[in-house]
Design a protein around this motif. Structure first.
Motif, PDB file in Angstrom:
ATOM      1  N   ARG A 163      -5.175 -23.565 -25.205  1.00  0.00           N
ATOM      2  CA  ARG A 163      -4.701 -22.578 -26.176  1.00  0.00           C
ATOM      3  C   ARG A 163      -5.870 -21.857 -26.849  1.00  0.00           C
ATOM      4  O   ARG A 163      -5.861 -20.618 -26.978  1.00  0.00           O
ATOM      5  N   ASN A 164      -6.869 -22.614 -27.263  1.00  0.00           N
ATOM      6  CA  ASN A 164      -8.023 -21.996 -27.919  1.00  0.00           C
ATOM      7  C   ASN A 164      -8.768 -21.062 -26.985  1.00  0.00           C
ATOM      8  O   ASN A 164      -9.303 -20.032 -27.405  1.00  0.00           O
ATOM      9  N   ARG A 165      -8.806 -21.430 -25.708  1.00  0.00           N
ATOM     10  CA  ARG A 165      -9.518 -20.599 -24.741  1.00  0.00           C
ATOM     11  C   ARG A 165      -8.835 -19.248 -24.572  1.00  0.00           C
ATOM     12  O   ARG A 165      -9.486 -18.215 -24.387  1.00  0.00           O
ATOM     13  N   TYR A 166      -7.505 -19.233 -24.640  1.00  0.00           N
ATOM     14  CA  TYR A 166      -6.772 -17.983 -24.411  1.00  0.00           C
ATOM     15  C   TYR A 166      -6.490 -17.203 -25.690  1.00  0.00           C
ATOM     16  O   TYR A 166      -6.410 -15.974 -25.654  1.00  0.00           O
ATOM     17  N   LEU A 167      -6.318 -17.912 -26.812  1.00  0.00           N
ATOM     18  CA  LEU A 167      -5.878 -17.236 -28.027  1.00  0.00           C
ATOM     19  C   LEU A 167      -6.863 -17.356 -29.177  1.00  0.00           C
ATOM     20  O   LEU A 167      -6.663 -16.742 -30.224  1.00  0.00           O
ATOM     21  N   PRO A 230      -0.601 -10.433 -21.126  1.00  0.00           N
ATOM     22  CA  PRO A 230      -0.927 -10.473 -19.693  1.00  0.00           C
ATOM     23  C   PRO A 230      -1.566 -11.796 -19.264  1.00  0.00           C
ATOM     24  O   PRO A 230      -1.606 -12.107 -18.070  1.00  0.00           O
ATOM     25  N   GLY A 231      -2.065 -12.563 -20.215  1.00  0.00           N
ATOM     26  CA  GLY A 231      -2.690 -13.837 -19.882  1.00  0.00           C
ATOM     27  C   GLY A 231      -1.705 -14.967 -19.644  1.00  0.00           C
ATOM     28  O   GLY A 231      -2.126 -16.098 -19.334  1.00  0.00           O
ATOM     29  N   LEU A 232      -0.404 -14.707 -19.766  1.00  0.00           N
ATOM     30  CA  LEU A 232       0.601 -15.772 -19.637  1.00  0.00           C
ATOM     31  C   LEU A 232       0.524 -16.533 -18.314  1.00  0.00           C
ATOM     32  O   LEU A 232       0.469 -17.774 -18.328  1.00  0.00           O
ATOM     33  N   PRO A 233       0.511 -15.869 -17.149  1.00  0.00           N
ATOM     34  CA  PRO A 233       0.464 -16.644 -15.901  1.00  0.00           C
ATOM     35  C   PRO A 233      -0.763 -17.537 -15.789  1.00  0.00           C
ATOM     36  O   PRO A 233      -0.667 -18.696 -15.363  1.00  0.00           O
ATOM     37  N   ALA A 234      -1.929 -17.023 -16.194  1.00  0.00           N
ATOM     38  CA  ALA A 234      -3.146 -17.831 -16.123  1.00  0.00           C
ATOM     39  C   ALA A 234      -3.091 -18.987 -17.117  1.00  0.00           C
ATOM     40  O   ALA A 234      -3.541 -20.102 -16.824  1.00  0.00           O
ATOM     41  N   PHE A 235      -2.536 -18.737 -18.304  1.00  0.00           N
ATOM     42  CA  PHE A 235      -2.381 -19.798 -19.303  1.00  0.00           C
ATOM     43  C   PHE A 235      -1.514 -20.925 -18.750  1.00  0.00           C
ATOM     44  O   PHE A 235      -1.882 -22.105 -18.843  1.00  0.00           O
ATOM     45  N   GLU A 236      -0.376 -20.572 -18.164  1.00  0.00           N
ATOM     46  CA  GLU A 236       0.508 -21.587 -17.597  1.00  0.00           C
ATOM     47  C   GLU A 236      -0.204 -22.368 -16.493  1.00  0.00           C
ATOM     48  O   GLU A 236      -0.096 -23.603 -16.417  1.00  0.00           O
ATOM     49  N   HIS A 237      -0.914 -21.654 -15.629  1.00  0.00           N
ATOM     50  CA  HIS A 237      -1.619 -22.309 -14.520  1.00  0.00           C
ATOM     51  C   HIS A 237      -2.658 -23.298 -15.046  1.00  0.00           C
ATOM     52  O   HIS A 237      -2.722 -24.458 -14.599  1.00  0.00           O
ATOM     53  N   ASP A 238      -3.474 -22.842 -15.991  1.00  0.00           N
ATOM     54  CA  ASP A 238      -4.551 -23.692 -16.502  1.00  0.00           C
ATOM     55  C   ASP A 238      -4.002 -24.876 -17.296  1.00  0.00           C
ATOM     56  O   ASP A 238      -4.548 -25.985 -17.230  1.00  0.00           O
TER      57      ASP A 238
END
Length: 267
Positions: A163-167, A230-238
Motif C-alpha cells: 500500500r505504501n509503495r503505491y499510495l 490506473p495502478g489497480l491491476p499492478a497493486f492487486e498483482h503485487d
C-alpha cells in the motif's frame, strides 16, 4: 457522511459486502433481547452501505429505513436483500445532514455501522433525539477495527508495504476525511441526550484466502479502486504475490476480528 455524486466508497461497492467481515451474530441477539424486538418496531440504519446491519435487523423488526449517500451501495443492498428474500426495508438516498428532511418518522433504534465518525456527531445526536422513541437508543457498531489487546494479523505488514509503495505512507486508515476523530464517540455521547452508555464486544478468528485479503483492501476508502486508479491491476498483482509468499502452500490467512457495540440510551 455527506452525499456526493461519487463518494469515497463508490468504487468499493463490488468488494464491500463480499469481503468485509460480518458482524457477530451476538450483536443481533443482544439487540433483540435488550429492546424486545418482536417484528413490530421501526429501525433507522444510517450509513447503511449494502445492508450489512440492515438485512439481519430486517428479520427482527417491522421496517428498517436504510439511508446511505452512495446510490450504488443502495442498489447493492437492494440486490442482496432480493437474493436473500428479505423484505421490510425502505432504501433511501441521504446522509446525516439531510436526515430530518427525509421524514423517516419515529424509530426505536438508530444503528450506525462504522459511519458515526463521518458525521457532525453533536448535531446528529440532537437530530436523533427528535426521532428516537422513548426507551430507544443509538447503536454504534464496528467490526474489524484495530485494538491494542488484539494481535495484529501476520499478513498486515505485507499489505502495508505494498500500500505504501503505491499510495504513499500517508495513505493510512487513520488519515483523511474518514479518519476517527480525536474525541472518542463515548465522550460525545456523554454530552448528548443519549448519555447512558453500555459497551460490549465479541472476538472471533476469521480465515481468508489470499484473494479475500486483497478484496478486503479494495473495500476500504483509503485503498479503493478509485484511490489506486490506473495502478489497480499492478497493486492487486503485487499484493497477491506478497501474501502468497507468506503462505506458499495456500494456507488461509488468519485474523482476530472484534465486533464492538456501543448502546447509548437517554438517562
Amino acid at each position: 457522511m455527506e452525499s456526493s455524486p461519487r463518494g469515497p466508497f463508490a468504487s468499493t461497492v463490488p468488494y464491500y459486502a463480499r469481503f468485509r467481515p460480518a458482524y457477530d451474530d451476538h450483536l443481533f441477539t443482544l439487540l433483540g433481547t435488550r429492546f424486545a424486538l418482536d417484528g413490530t418496531q421501526r429501525v433507522l440504519d444510517l450509513g447503511a452501505g449494502p445492508g450489512t446491519l440492515t438485512l439481519p435487523l430486517a428479520a427482527r423488526v417491522r421496517e428498517v429505513i436504510a439511508v446511505d449517500p452512495e446510490p450504488d451501495m443502495l442498489a447493492e443492498g437492494r440486490r442482496l436483500a432480493s437474493e436473500a428474500g428479505v423484505g421490510g426495508i425502505d432504501w433511501r438516498l441521504g446522509d446525516s445532514g439531510t436526515l430530518l428532511a427525509l421524514e423517516v418518522g419515529p424509530v426505536l433504534l438508530t444503528v450506525m455501522g462504522a459511519s458515526f465518525h463521518w458525521t457532525d456527531r453533536e448535531r446528529l445526536l440532537q437530530d436523533l433525539d427528535t426521532l428516537i422513541e422513548p426507551g430507544g437508543a443509538v447503536v454504534l457498531a464496528t467490526c474489524g477495527a484495530r485494538h491494542e489487546d488484539l494481535a495484529l494479523p501476520a499478513w498486515l505488514p505485507a499489505v502495508e508495504e505494498v500500500r505504501n509503495r503505491y499510495l504513499g505512507a500517508n495513505r493510512r486508515p487513520d488519515s483523511g476525511p474518514g479518519a476517527y476523530p480525536a474525541v472518542r464517540h463515548e465522550d460525545v455521547l456523554l454530552r448528548s441526550p443519549f448519555s447512558r452508555i453500555e459497551a460490549v464486544h465479541w472476538d472471533r478468528t476469521v480465515r481468508r484466502t489470499v484473494d479475500e485479503v486483497v478484496g478486503l483492501q479494495l473495500s476500504f476508502s483509503f485503498t479503493s479502486p478509485a484511490a489506486l486508479g490506473p495502478g489497480l491491476p499492478a497493486f492487486e498483482h503485487d499484493l497477491r504475490r506478497a501474501l502468497t509468499a507468506l503462505r506458499p502452500e495456500g494456507e488461509l490467512l488468519e485474523e482476530r476480528v472484534r465486533t464492538d457495540v456501543v448502546i447509548a440510551c437517554r438517562p
